[in-house]
Structures are given as C-alpha cells and as structure tokens.
Design a protein around this motif. Structure first.
Motif, PDB file in Angstrom:
ATOM      1  N   MET A   1      67.572 -20.747  40.841  1.00 41.69           N
ATOM      2  CA  MET A   1      66.309 -19.844  40.436  1.00 41.69           C
ATOM      3  C   MET A   1      65.823 -18.977  41.428  1.00 41.69           C
ATOM      4  SD  MET A   1      62.653 -21.283  38.657  1.00 41.69           S
ATOM      5  CE  MET A   1      61.288 -20.466  38.430  1.00 41.69           C
ATOM      6  N   THR A   2      65.318 -17.791  41.221  1.00 36.55           N
ATOM      7  CA  THR A   2      64.961 -16.985  42.310  1.00 36.55           C
ATOM      8  C   THR A   2      63.526 -17.471  42.720  1.00 36.55           C
ATOM      9  OG1 THR A   2      65.980 -15.071  41.301  1.00 36.55           O
ATOM     10  CG2 THR A   2      64.209 -14.519  42.998  1.00 36.55           C
ATOM     11  N   GLN A   3      63.456 -17.637  44.057  1.00 31.67           N
ATOM     12  CA  GLN A   3      62.277 -17.998  44.733  1.00 31.67           C
ATOM     13  C   GLN A   3      61.091 -17.087  45.009  1.00 31.67           C
ATOM     14  OE1 GLN A   3      63.460 -19.865  48.246  1.00 31.67           O
ATOM     15  NE2 GLN A   3      64.085 -22.071  47.236  1.00 31.67           N
ATOM     16  N   TYR A   4      61.738 -15.732  45.104  1.00 34.85           N
ATOM     17  CA  TYR A   4      60.803 -14.700  45.530  1.00 34.85           C
ATOM     18  C   TYR A   4      60.950 -13.606  44.436  1.00 34.85           C
ATOM     19  CZ  TYR A   4      61.887 -17.152  49.705  1.00 34.85           C
ATOM     20  OH  TYR A   4      62.220 -18.038  50.610  1.00 34.85           O
ATOM     21  N   THR A   5      59.686 -12.638  44.567  1.00 36.21           N
ATOM     22  CA  THR A   5      59.951 -11.357  43.676  1.00 36.21           C
ATOM     23  C   THR A   5      59.726 -10.250  44.900  1.00 36.21           C
ATOM     24  OG1 THR A   5      59.047 -12.075  41.935  1.00 36.21           O
ATOM     25  CG2 THR A   5      58.947  -9.969  42.187  1.00 36.21           C
ATOM     26  N   ASP A   6      60.706  -9.291  45.155  1.00 33.49           N
ATOM     27  CA  ASP A   6      60.673  -8.369  46.042  1.00 33.49           C
ATOM     28  C   ASP A   6      60.356  -6.878  45.616  1.00 33.49           C
ATOM     29  OD1 ASP A   6      61.376  -9.755  48.403  1.00 33.49           O
ATOM     30  OD2 ASP A   6      63.465 -10.348  47.507  1.00 33.49           O
ATOM     31  N   HIS A   7      59.732  -6.111  46.310  1.00 33.86           N
ATOM     32  CA  HIS A   7      59.197  -4.786  45.943  1.00 33.86           C
ATOM     33  C   HIS A   7      59.839  -4.088  47.145  1.00 33.86           C
ATOM     34  CE1 HIS A   7      57.460  -6.089  42.488  1.00 33.86           C
ATOM     35  NE2 HIS A   7      56.845  -6.830  43.194  1.00 33.86           N
ATOM     36  N   TYR A   8      60.625  -3.082  46.679  1.00 31.77           N
ATOM     37  CA  TYR A   8      61.203  -2.091  48.076  1.00 31.77           C
ATOM     38  C   TYR A   8      60.671  -0.626  48.160  1.00 31.77           C
ATOM     39  CZ  TYR A   8      64.587  -5.863  48.289  1.00 31.77           C
ATOM     40  OH  TYR A   8      65.077  -7.280  48.354  1.00 31.77           O
ATOM     41  N   GLY A   9      60.575  -0.267  49.175  1.00 29.83           N
ATOM     42  CA  GLY A   9      59.894   1.164  49.233  1.00 29.83           C
ATOM     43  C   GLY A   9      60.916   2.414  48.917  1.00 29.83           C
ATOM     44  N   PRO A  10      60.437   3.552  48.367  1.00 31.27           N
ATOM     45  CA  PRO A  10      61.468   4.436  48.084  1.00 31.27           C
ATOM     46  C   PRO A  10      62.679   4.671  48.882  1.00 31.27           C
ATOM     47  CG  PRO A  10      59.178   5.253  48.045  1.00 31.27           C
ATOM     48  CD  PRO A  10      58.950   4.006  48.904  1.00 31.27           C
ATOM     49  N   GLU A  11      63.697   4.960  48.251  1.00 29.31           N
ATOM     50  CA  GLU A  11      65.046   5.327  49.049  1.00 29.31           C
ATOM     51  C   GLU A  11      64.775   6.369  50.013  1.00 29.31           C
ATOM     52  OE1 GLU A  11      69.909   5.796  48.273  1.00 29.31           O
ATOM     53  OE2 GLU A  11      68.388   5.451  46.576  1.00 29.31           O
ATOM     54  N   GLY A  12      65.153   6.279  51.426  1.00 33.98           N
ATOM     55  CA  GLY A  12      65.381   7.491  52.015  1.00 33.98           C
ATOM     56  C   GLY A  12      63.982   7.269  53.263  1.00 33.98           C
ATOM     57  N   LEU A  13      62.953   6.432  52.790  1.00 30.14           N
ATOM     58  CA  LEU A  13      61.690   6.467  53.577  1.00 30.14           C
ATOM     59  C   LEU A  13      61.703   5.305  54.513  1.00 30.14           C
ATOM     60  CD1 LEU A  13      59.005   7.481  51.260  1.00 30.14           C
ATOM     61  CD2 LEU A  13      60.201   8.802  52.716  1.00 30.14           C
ATOM     62  N   ARG A  14      61.493   5.298  55.851  1.00 25.11           N
ATOM     63  CA  ARG A  14      61.304   4.241  56.832  1.00 25.11           C
ATOM     64  C   ARG A  14      60.345   3.142  56.423  1.00 25.11           C
ATOM     65  NH1 ARG A  14      58.479   3.624  61.505  1.00 25.11           N
ATOM     66  NH2 ARG A  14      57.527   5.851  61.155  1.00 25.11           N
ATOM     67  N   THR A  15      60.770   2.242  56.343  1.00 20.28           N
ATOM     68  CA  THR A  15      59.839   0.895  56.236  1.00 20.28           C
ATOM     69  C   THR A  15      58.926   0.713  56.929  1.00 20.28           C
ATOM     70  OG1 THR A  15      61.770  -0.120  54.818  1.00 20.28           O
ATOM     71  CG2 THR A  15      59.532  -1.570  55.469  1.00 20.28           C
ATOM     72  N   ALA A  33      52.938  -7.964  40.301  1.00 21.81           N
ATOM     73  CA  ALA A  33      53.954  -6.939  40.222  1.00 21.81           C
ATOM     74  C   ALA A  33      53.315  -5.689  40.623  1.00 21.81           C
ATOM     75  CB  ALA A  33      54.737  -7.126  38.767  1.00 21.81           C
ATOM     76  N   ARG A  34      52.196  -5.493  39.866  1.00 24.79           N
ATOM     77  CA  ARG A  34      51.598  -4.147  39.939  1.00 24.79           C
ATOM     78  C   ARG A  34      51.168  -3.765  41.654  1.00 24.79           C
ATOM     79  NH1 ARG A  34      46.290  -3.105  36.335  1.00 24.79           N
ATOM     80  NH2 ARG A  34      45.622  -4.763  37.768  1.00 24.79           N
ATOM     81  N   PHE A  35      50.403  -5.012  42.251  1.00 20.88           N
ATOM     82  CA  PHE A  35      50.144  -4.816  43.337  1.00 20.88           C
ATOM     83  C   PHE A  35      51.390  -4.485  44.362  1.00 20.88           C
ATOM     84  CE2 PHE A  35      48.960  -7.050  47.422  1.00 20.88           C
ATOM     85  CZ  PHE A  35      47.849  -6.216  47.947  1.00 20.88           C
ATOM     86  N   GLY A  36      52.245  -5.401  44.231  1.00 18.25           N
ATOM     87  CA  GLY A  36      53.348  -5.295  44.965  1.00 18.25           C
ATOM     88  C   GLY A  36      54.231  -3.809  44.975  1.00 18.25           C
ATOM     89  N   ARG A  37      54.383  -3.343  43.710  1.00 22.82           N
ATOM     90  CA  ARG A  37      54.754  -1.993  43.579  1.00 22.82           C
ATOM     91  C   ARG A  37      54.025  -0.740  44.079  1.00 22.82           C
ATOM     92  NH1 ARG A  37      55.379  -3.865  38.142  1.00 22.82           N
ATOM     93  NH2 ARG A  37      53.852  -2.555  37.544  1.00 22.82           N
ATOM     94  N   ARG A  38      52.613  -1.075  44.188  1.00 25.40           N
ATOM     95  CA  ARG A  38      51.692   0.104  44.705  1.00 25.40           C
ATOM     96  C   ARG A  38      51.963   0.051  46.185  1.00 25.40           C
ATOM     97  NH1 ARG A  38      47.152  -0.279  41.775  1.00 25.40           N
ATOM     98  NH2 ARG A  38      48.010   1.402  40.603  1.00 25.40           N
ATOM     99  N   LEU A  39      51.903  -1.122  47.002  1.00 22.83           N
ATOM    100  CA  LEU A  39      52.093  -1.265  48.332  1.00 22.83           C
ATOM    101  C   LEU A  39      53.701  -0.908  48.651  1.00 22.83           C
ATOM    102  CD1 LEU A  39      50.421  -4.402  49.468  1.00 22.83           C
ATOM    103  CD2 LEU A  39      49.609  -2.228  49.093  1.00 22.83           C
ATOM    104  N   ALA A  40      54.495  -1.128  48.019  1.00 18.78           N
ATOM    105  CA  ALA A  40      55.940  -0.564  48.304  1.00 18.78           C
ATOM    106  C   ALA A  40      55.891   0.732  47.978  1.00 18.78           C
ATOM    107  CB  ALA A  40      56.800  -1.422  46.993  1.00 18.78           C
ATOM    108  N   ALA A  41      55.317   1.525  47.329  1.00 20.43           N
ATOM    109  CA  ALA A  41      55.065   2.811  46.904  1.00 20.43           C
ATOM    110  C   ALA A  41      55.023   3.739  48.112  1.00 20.43           C
ATOM    111  CB  ALA A  41      54.502   3.282  45.778  1.00 20.43           C
TER     112      ALA A  41
END
Length: 267
Positions: A1-15, A33-41
């Motif tokens: 079972m997955t222990q984490y949920t990950d959200h990544y930044g847009p491809e091509g941008l430096r993290t 999920a919504r909060f994570g996606r917003r920071l990842a954006a």
C-alpha cells in the motif's frame, strides 16, 4: 500500500523546494490533494503523509516513531529524484502540534530535517468537539457529521472530499488532544522560520496561546484568516491561504527577506 501521495511541479521547471504535509485528526491524504496540486503548480515538490498516530500514554514514543516516519518520507523522496532544499513541513491540527513538538525538542532528528514549518489550525487546550459535534437525537449520525463539517470548513468542495473519502474518520475531532502534546507544541523552542495560520472562526483555536507562542519564537509569523474555520488550509479562503503559504516559501528561499514590499496602498 502506498504510504505517500506525491504532487510534482510542471515538467521543464526547476523544483523550488520540497514540502511534506502532515494531516490531522480524522484526515486522509486525499484531504490535501487540492492544496498539494496548488503548491506543485508553483514548482514545489509536495509529499503528503499519513496523519500521526498519537498514544496519550506514550507520547514520547509516538513522537519518536512519527519523527522516524517523517525522516523516511524525506529520504524516500531523495531516493527517487533528490531532495531539493528548502525542506518545509506543513502540519494541520494534530499534525501541526506534532511538528511543533518535534521541532521544539533539542534531540529530535526532525530539527535537522527542515528549514521551515507551517502550523495550520493548531488546536487549543480543551477544545475538542465532543460537545458541538455530537448533536444527538436531533440530527442523528448524519446531523453529527454535518456539525463536524461546520467546525472544519464551509467550502462545499472540501466538505464533499471529506464526506466521500474513505480515509476520513468521522468523529475524530471529538478525540481530545493530550495536554502534554499541546504543552510541547506551545512551549518548545522552534528555531526555524514558522508560519502559524489560524481561522478567526475556528472554535478549536486558542488565539491567546497562539499569540504567546508566536511572540516567544525567534522567527515566527501569525496569520489570521478572516471567516475561516478549523481546516484553514481547506476552507472557502483556500486560494488566499495557499498564496500566503507560497509567499512564505519564497521568503524562506530568500533568507526571510520579503520578495514584495508594499510602498503605498489605499487599503
């Protein structure tokens, strides 16, 4: 079972940094999920972990175990694609209390893990919802859940997420937070930059205690969100709150020098 949920930044941008989000009582990872996606954006790598398990009879052990889990979450991200500094921890409710307690303890390995922390919806002493949430015969089980949602958030989208998510444990806000944990959270010596977020309509908050805590820390900012409830990261004001968090992240990256300064304003 997955222990984490990950959200990544847009491809091509430096993290720009690594964010680890710690939920609170009754919350599953889907709640962020919504909060994570917003920071990842905004090009931050976001990892959401499971809420800490707190044993009131073994608080030291509970904190130690969760500290190890937190370190493993960061190390796991490093094994995948490297950890981009700064590492910033974000906690909500008891997740915030546990992070504050860990960062305020001299011997905690978490002290060496993070460059900054966000404490959202830190609960006050004796402010569980055992009373307000339990509506009894007047509303039944569904009425009790509606009452708990009213304590948490007025955002219809987030209320739907909490209601539909199998990871949500209804009635959890009625579980008292151990006094020893709150003492450790409010009286620890947190050295890293700290953003404390509280809704001014949060019935579980102790504003006086938060004010004292913020003033006692060397690098802290207390931000009050107008009309927000306990789930301050996920209430109707979630866009503005996320913007405040991103502003904090960018300020941390800039050695606590604000990137934007208001010179003149009509409001």
């Amino acid at each position: 079972m997955t222990q984490y949920t990950d959200h990544y930044g847009p491809e091509g941008l430096r993290t720009r940094g690594t964010i680890v989000v710690v939920p609170g009582r009754g919350e599953g990872r889907a709640a962020y999920a919504r909060f994570g996606r917003r920071l990842a954006a905004d090009a931050y790598r976001v990892r959401v972990v499971d809420a800490p398990r707190i044993d009131a009879d073994d608080l030291t052990g509970s904190l130690g175990r969760f500290g190890a889990e937190l370190a493993a979450a960061v190390e796991g991200a490093a094994a995948e694609d490297g950890v981009v500094r700064p590492v910033v921890l974000v906690g909500a409710d008891t997740g915030a209390a546990v992070l504050a307690a860990l960062l305020g303890a001299e011997e905690s390995p978490v002290v060496r893990l993070a460059e900054a922390v966000v404490l959202a919806g830190l609960p006050g002493r004796g402010t569980d919802t055992g009373g307000p949430v339990d509506t009894g015969a007047a509303g039944g089980a569904e009425g009790s859940w509606d009452a708990e949602l009213d304590v948490r958030t007025f955002c219809p989208a987030h209320r739907g997420v909490l209601t539909d998510d199998s990871g949500t444990r209804r009635g959890s806000l009625g579980i008292p937070v151990p006094d020893a944990l709150l003492d450790a959270a409010h009286h620890g010596d947190i050295a890293v930059p700290t953003l404390i977020l509280v809704g001014d309509a949060d019935p579980l908050a102790d504003r006086d205690a938060l004010t004292r805590t913020a003033k006692s820390l060397p690098r802290a900012r207390l931000t009050v969100v107008r009309d927000a409830h306990h789930d301050v990261l996920n209430d109707l004001q979630h866009r503005s709150v996320a913007a405040e968090v991103v502003t904090f992240l960018e300020t941390v990256r800039n050695t606590l020098v604000p990137v934007v300064a208001v010179e003149s304003s009509a409001w």
